[in-house]
Scaffold this active site. Structure first.
Site, PDB file in Angstrom:
ATOM      1  N   LYS A 156      -1.580  -1.123  -3.969  1.00  0.00           N
ATOM      2  CA  LYS A 156      -2.660  -0.141  -3.873  1.00  0.00           C
ATOM      3  C   LYS A 156      -1.997   1.220  -3.876  1.00  0.00           C
ATOM      4  O   LYS A 156      -1.242   1.558  -2.960  1.00  0.00           O
ATOM      5  CB  LYS A 156      -3.483  -0.340  -2.600  1.00  0.00           C
ATOM      6  CG  LYS A 156      -4.560   0.723  -2.413  1.00  0.00           C
ATOM      7  CD  LYS A 156      -5.262   0.589  -1.057  1.00  0.00           C
ATOM      8  CE  LYS A 156      -6.255   1.725  -0.848  1.00  0.00           C
ATOM      9  NZ  LYS A 156      -6.886   1.673   0.516  1.00  0.00           N
ATOM     10  N   TYR A 211       0.834  -1.199   0.000  1.00  0.00           N
ATOM     11  CA  TYR A 211       0.000   0.000   0.000  1.00  0.00           C
ATOM     12  C   TYR A 211       0.869   1.250   0.000  1.00  0.00           C
ATOM     13  O   TYR A 211       1.597   1.514   0.959  1.00  0.00           O
ATOM     14  CB  TYR A 211      -0.899  -0.034   1.239  1.00  0.00           C
ATOM     15  CG  TYR A 211      -1.952   1.047   1.333  1.00  0.00           C
ATOM     16  CD1 TYR A 211      -2.232   1.916   0.277  1.00  0.00           C
ATOM     17  CD2 TYR A 211      -2.692   1.190   2.502  1.00  0.00           C
ATOM     18  CE1 TYR A 211      -3.195   2.881   0.381  1.00  0.00           C
ATOM     19  CE2 TYR A 211      -3.673   2.167   2.624  1.00  0.00           C
ATOM     20  CZ  TYR A 211      -3.913   3.013   1.559  1.00  0.00           C
ATOM     21  OH  TYR A 211      -4.881   3.981   1.670  1.00  0.00           O
TER      22      TYR A 211
END
Length: 310
Positions: free
Chosen positions: A163, A135
């Site tokens: 992400k 992330y």
């Protein structure tokens, strides 16, 4: 092993009781059932799920509860991103759970460099039993997930996706350049159209907590719009596509996404979920406060628009 073949992941909120001292499992089940019915994967214990505000015991209980539901959907679980011992201990717990992957956040506050990030994620990936999505969230971590870190880790069998919540498509393009085998998901609801034009694999969404079917359809439409185009034509047509989109009824999506961030996430999302009867209470845990929400009226307005689309 890497791909989980799901293009929309809902970063699920964690509903609490009125006082905020316990998790409202009945409301959580209602939300997760909606996601499964819409065909969306779910991410548990991320920032939208207030994972940092939960005790270890609460996190274990939540994951066990969700797994016992045996939902017909994919489940990703957030991994703590501050203390290595705690992160590895959490992965030990998760190894026996019937989950499908992990969300591993760039270590927050410490601002590690390329090798610090590389060695951190190597330790976690070595312990991981399932595929991991790293992330990139510089607004919270204080530093980007470095492209060089992604390059260093790109051959690891457990490194499946990223992400990207950098707020710019440039980061996505750089990740795809250094690691073309790694899927990159948009981490900002309002940017899915632009990121789809640059080969994003899908979206990790806050908005889909409230509008799971609309979000599913919209993200699929965005991805299909650029599916058979090479990157250069995508770059040339994205500005026109965004302009055309803004003139159409789907501009509601942009307005809805904007409304969900008029206060710190997930305050507006929980307020609207409560307002429309999907969770019993809008409670968030300190340091978040519902008193920072300017008004629920804007949220009600965009919800009415989205319901007409659904």
């Amino acid at each position: 092993m890497k791909s989980l073949s799901t293009f929309l992941w809902t970063a699920c909120v964690t509903p609490f009781n009125c006082s905020g001292d316990s998790i409202d499992h009945r409301s959580l089940q209602r939300l997760l059932t909606m996601q499964a019915e819409a065909g969306n994967g779910v991410v548990l214990l991320g920032s939208t799920g207030e994972g940092l505000s939960l005790t270890d015991s609460e996190k274990r209980t939540l994951v066990e509860f969700v797994c016992k539901l045996e939902l017909n959907t994919k489940i990703i679980v957030g991994v703590p991103g501050v203390n290595l011992h705690q992160a590895l201990k959490w992965l030990d717990f998760c190894k026996d759970m019937p989950i499908h992957g992990y969300l591993m956040t760039t270590p927050i506050y410490t601002k590690p460099g390329i090798m610090g990030q590389t060695l951190w994620f190597e330790k976690l990936l070595e312990k991981a039993r399932m595929p991991a999505m790293l992330y990139n969230i510089p607004s919270r971590a204080g530093v980007n997930l470095h492209a060089e870190t992604v390059r260093n880790l790109s051959s690891h069998e457990k490194f499946w996706a990223i992400k990207d919540s950098s707020g710019t498509v440039d980061t996505l393009i750089e990740y795809k350049k250094v690691a073309p085998n790694i899927e990159v998901f948009c981490g900002d609801d309002n940017m899915i159209l632009e990121m789809a034009a640059c080969d994003a694999a899908g979206l990790v969404s806050v908005a889909s907590n409230i509008w799971p079917r609309v979000a599913h359809k919209y993200v699929k439409q965005c991805l299909l719009s650029f599916q058979h185009m090479t990157l250069e034509p995508k770059k040339k047509t994205i500005a026109q596509t965004v302009e055309n989109d803004a003139k159409s009824s789907t501009n509601v999506w942009q307005q809805a996404c904007k409304a969900l961030f008029i206060a710190s996430n997930p305050i507006p999302t929980k307020a609207l979920l409560h307002d429309i009867g999907l969770i019993e209470h809008k409670t968030v845990r300190l340091p978040l406060s519902t008193q920072d929400l300017p008004s629920v009226e804007t949220l009600r307005q965009v919800n009415a628009w989205m319901e007409r689309i659904d």
